[in-house]
Scaffold this motif. Structure first.
Motif, short mmCIF file in Angstrom:
data_model
loop_
_atom_site.label_atom_id
_atom_site.label_comp_id
_atom_site.label_asym_id
_atom_site.label_seq_id
_atom_site.Cartn_x
_atom_site.Cartn_y
_atom_site.Cartn_z
N LEU A 131 21.38 61.64 39.17
CA LEU A 131 21.49 62.83 40.01
C LEU A 131 22.81 63.56 39.76
CD1 LEU A 131 20.56 64.70 42.26
CD2 LEU A 131 21.51 63.06 43.91
N LEU A 132 23.90 62.83 39.76
CA LEU A 132 25.20 63.47 39.55
C LEU A 132 25.39 63.90 38.10
CD1 LEU A 132 27.61 61.38 41.78
CD2 LEU A 132 26.62 63.61 42.23
N PHE A 133 24.81 63.16 37.19
CA PHE A 133 24.91 63.57 35.78
C PHE A 133 24.16 64.88 35.54
CE2 PHE A 133 25.58 58.90 34.49
CZ PHE A 133 26.95 59.08 34.40
N VAL A 134 22.95 65.00 36.08
CA VAL A 134 22.21 66.23 35.85
C VAL A 134 22.87 67.39 36.58
CG1 VAL A 134 20.55 66.08 37.78
CG2 VAL A 134 19.86 67.14 35.63
N ASP A 135 23.49 67.10 37.73
CA ASP A 135 24.20 68.16 38.46
C ASP A 135 25.40 68.66 37.66
OD1 ASP A 135 24.34 69.60 41.12
OD2 ASP A 135 26.37 68.78 41.00
N ALA A 136 25.99 67.77 36.84
CA ALA A 136 27.13 68.17 36.01
C ALA A 136 26.74 69.19 34.96
CB ALA A 136 27.75 66.93 35.35
N LEU A 137 25.44 69.35 34.69
CA LEU A 137 25.01 70.33 33.70
C LEU A 137 25.17 71.76 34.20
CD1 LEU A 137 21.81 68.66 32.20
CD2 LEU A 137 24.16 68.56 31.39
N ARG A 138 25.52 71.94 35.49
CA ARG A 138 25.83 73.29 35.97
C ARG A 138 26.96 73.89 35.15
NH1 ARG A 138 23.51 74.06 41.06
NH2 ARG A 138 22.86 72.11 42.07
N THR A 139 27.90 73.04 34.75
CA THR A 139 29.00 73.50 33.90
C THR A 139 28.46 73.82 32.52
OG1 THR A 139 30.54 72.05 35.10
CG2 THR A 139 31.26 72.89 32.96
N ALA A 163 20.33 78.26 28.15
CA ALA A 163 18.96 78.01 27.72
C ALA A 163 18.85 76.76 26.85
CB ALA A 163 18.42 79.22 26.96
N ALA A 164 19.96 76.35 26.24
CA ALA A 164 19.93 75.15 25.41
C ALA A 164 19.66 73.89 26.22
CB ALA A 164 21.26 75.00 24.66
N ASP A 165 19.85 73.95 27.54
CA ASP A 165 19.62 72.79 28.40
C ASP A 165 18.19 72.72 28.91
OD1 ASP A 165 22.42 72.04 28.36
OD2 ASP A 165 22.78 73.72 29.72
N GLU A 166 17.38 73.74 28.62
CA GLU A 166 16.06 73.83 29.25
C GLU A 166 15.17 72.64 28.90
OE1 GLU A 166 12.15 76.77 29.60
OE2 GLU A 166 13.89 77.39 28.39
N THR A 217 16.99 68.86 41.66
CA THR A 217 18.18 69.45 41.04
C THR A 217 17.85 70.08 39.70
OG1 THR A 217 19.58 67.81 42.14
CG2 THR A 217 20.54 68.98 40.29
N ALA A 218 17.03 69.41 38.91
CA ALA A 218 16.61 69.97 37.62
C ALA A 218 15.87 71.29 37.83
CB ALA A 218 15.75 68.97 36.87
N ALA A 219 14.99 71.33 38.84
CA ALA A 219 14.24 72.56 39.11
C ALA A 219 15.19 73.68 39.54
CB ALA A 219 13.20 72.31 40.19
N GLU A 220 16.18 73.36 40.35
CA GLU A 220 17.14 74.38 40.78
C GLU A 220 17.90 74.96 39.59
OE1 GLU A 220 21.27 74.76 43.36
OE2 GLU A 220 20.06 72.94 43.53
N LEU A 221 18.31 74.09 38.67
CA LEU A 221 19.05 74.58 37.51
C LEU A 221 18.15 75.43 36.61
CD1 LEU A 221 21.18 71.44 36.56
CD2 LEU A 221 21.87 73.45 37.85
N LEU A 222 16.91 75.03 36.45
CA LEU A 222 16.00 75.80 35.62
C LEU A 222 15.71 77.17 36.24
CD1 LEU A 222 13.49 73.02 34.52
CD2 LEU A 222 14.91 74.41 32.99
N SER A 223 15.63 77.22 37.56
CA SER A 223 15.36 78.51 38.20
C SER A 223 16.54 79.46 38.07
CB SER A 223 15.01 78.30 39.68
OG SER A 223 16.14 77.86 40.41
N ALA A 224 17.74 78.90 37.79
CA ALA A 224 18.91 79.74 37.56
C ALA A 224 18.94 80.30 36.14
CB ALA A 224 20.19 78.95 37.83
N LEU A 225 17.99 79.87 35.30
CA LEU A 225 17.84 80.41 33.94
C LEU A 225 16.64 81.35 33.94
CD1 LEU A 225 18.33 77.08 31.93
CD2 LEU A 225 20.01 78.92 32.21
N PRO A 226 16.87 82.66 34.05
CA PRO A 226 15.74 83.61 34.23
C PRO A 226 14.69 83.56 33.14
CG PRO A 226 17.86 84.68 34.64
CD PRO A 226 18.16 83.34 34.05
#
Length: 536
Positions: free
Chosen positions: A233-241, A245-248, A265-274
């Motif tokens: 959970l914390l590792f995937v959250d660190a991908l905010r930094t 699109a390379a993280d998709e 958390t993964a879904a939240e980060l993906l939704s931040a990539l339009p």
């Protein structure tokens, strides 16, 4: 006390040769009048002296019998810090601020000025004095709001010192600005990733993502399947930094993770990539629920939450008091790219879309979801449209979503102007959160609006502690140049006829403190001006 009893040949000394240490301790606890070790004679005063002599002899024998411990490995030398040293006046100021003294009456609260001092020292690139490092680390441990700036000021020597004290280990896992830099390159990073403590690994991943997001992602992918759920959970959250699109691809795989929190958390980060596939799926779902009719916006919220929606991060169960359909609709709209809505509404701008009537009482849910989407996607155009102008004097102070979060997206000058107009119109009662997101120091119009509102509150006869939160913000955020404007308000004067008893005196004290704090801030920041550092 007789001199003979203090001699090594007296009663006390001879007693010490035959009495155990436990006997001496028992006698000391009970007193020589009630118990005496063997060989200790004389009156109470002489016996007390004999007891002390016996204890002294016993202490020497106990210490002499202790075996020397094996010397531990000497720690490596502290790394060198080549940054400029603080000017002498600023060094003394730091010592004062680290004493954490709370202000009383009209005296400034130095502890509340410490965050601003640390931020200014960080901007100037100074290094903390070695003698101040323990107090600085203690302050950072107790106040998380200080950590980033305090650890930056502490620098490599602070991290070296933190590694020697378990109480300061937080500094080694504090992420950006605090992650220990490795000199061994990729090999050393790989070793730390494999062998380091979890907190050290999170800090390492954050540091690498700042410099090279692709390398950080590859490092995480190398051990992802072996990580524990709470660690993932914390590792995937660190991908905010460094998110891109390379993280998709990696995040799409994380949508199938066995941990619900990791999936969310993964879904939240993906939704931040339009442009992500998930954002496209959520946009299609949201558009199927929202359309434009002849009389306004028509909303048809979902009737179920299917497995595909859950996989994409939609939580099935709503919180208490919230309807299921409204809950699902909000999550779909929040995750849909805002850029997808103009096409759905005939090419209208965000302002025009927000102005459309929404049928069947769905407007609060729809607009609240758009507000969350604007904050998540950092979309200033939508934030501006959803905020609108500050409410008119006769209008109720109510807004869909969180105005402070929407304001935080706007440019600093626009943000300050909006809040200044709001304060001038509605006063300070609902402005605290909005003031907290404005850039420091406050722009002159905003500062004047706040001071004028405080003056109005004083004239109304209320007590100043009703505005203690705003007064605290003003001490930290007003431009120090406003001190003279505040000083004009310090005379107490007479209480208004219908005001609270003694309120003017309390306001006088509060304004004196505010003016004094602003003057102190001016001096404090001047001490940190570039070019005044001691040669180092």
């Amino acid at each position: 006390m007789k001199g003979g009893t203090r001699n090594g040949n007296g009663n006390g000394g001879s007693a010490g040769m035959s009495v155990t240490w436990d006997d001496l301790v028992g006698t000391a606890l009970l007193g020589t009048e009630r118990r005496r070790p063997a060989g200790v004679v004389g009156d109470a005063e002489e016996a007390a002296g004999g007891l002390l002599d016996a204890a002294a002899g016993g202490a020497v024998r106990r210490r002499a019998g202790v075996r020397a411990a094996v010397a531990g490995e000497r720690p490596a030398a502290a790394p060198e810090d080549r940054r400029p040293r603080l000017p002498e006046a600023a060094r003394r100021r730091l010592e004062m601020l680290l004493t954490d003294r709370a202000g009383r009456g009209s005296t400034p609260n130095l502890a509340e000025l410490l965050p601003q001092w640390l931020a200014a020292a960080r901007r100037e690139g100074y290094a903390a004095p070695a003698a101040a490092l323990p107090a600085l680390l203690d302050a950072a441990r107790s106040r998380t709001d200080l950590r980033a700036d305090a650890l930056t000021l502490a620098g490599p020597r602070g991290l070296w010192l933190a590694a020697l004290n378990p109480d300061w280990r937080f500094a080694l896992r504090a992420g950006q600005g605090a992650a220990p830099a490795s000199d061994g390159g990729a090999e050393e990073d790989a070793r730390l990733w494999e062998e380091g403590l979890f907190a050290e690994r999170v800090a390492l991943l954050t540091r690498i993502r700042l410099a090279d997001p692709a390398r950080g992602l590859a490092l995480l992918g190398s051990s992802w399947r072996a990580e524990r759920a709470e660690d993932r959970l914390l590792f995937v959250d660190a991908l905010r930094t460094g998110l891109s699109a390379a993280d998709e691809e990696f995040l799409e795989q994380a949508l199938a993770d066995r941990s619900r929190n990791v999936r969310a958390t993964a879904a939240e980060l993906l939704s931040a990539l339009p442009e992500s596939a998930l954002a496209g799926r959520m946009a299609a779902r949201a558009r199927s629920c929202v359309s434009l009719g002849a009389e306004g916006v028509i909303v048809e919220a979902p009737y179920e939450c299917d497995a595909a929606m859950e996989r994409d991060g939609v939580a099935r169960k709503p919180p208490s008091g919230r309807g299921e359909r409204a809950w699902w609709l909000g999550q779909l709209v929040e995750a849909a790219p805002l850029a997808s809505w103009p096409g759905r509404f005939g090419g209208r701008t965000p302002q025009e879309i927000v102005a459309l009537p929404v049928l069947d009482d769905w407007q609060p849910d729809l607009h609240a979801a758009w507000c969350r989407a604007a904050v998540r996607q950092r979309d200033a155009a939508w934030a501006r449209a959803l905020l609108g102008p500050p409410p008119r004097p006769s209008a109720p102070v109510a807004a869909i979503g969180d105005p402070a979060k929407l304001l935080s997206i706007l440019p600093a000058a626009e943000r300050a102007a909006w809040v200044a107009e709001f304060v001038a119109t509605h006063g300070l009662a609902d402005a605290f959160q909005m003031l907290g997101v404005c850039a420091v120091p406050w722009a002159a119009p905003l500062g004047r609006a706040v001071v004028d509102a405080l003056d109005i509150a004083r004239d109304a006869g209320s007590y100043p502690w009703s505005f203690s939160g705003v007064m605290g913000l003003a001490e930290r955020c007003l431009d120090p140049a406003a001190a003279e404007q505040i000083a004009v308000l310090t005379p107490a004067g007479d209480d208004p006829r219908d005001g609270a008893p003694g309120a003017r005196a309390y306001w006088s004290e509060a304004f004196q403190r505010l003016a004094g704090t602003l003057r102190l801030r001016a001096v404090m920041l001047a001490e940190l001006r570039p070019g005044t550092a001691d040669a180092g």
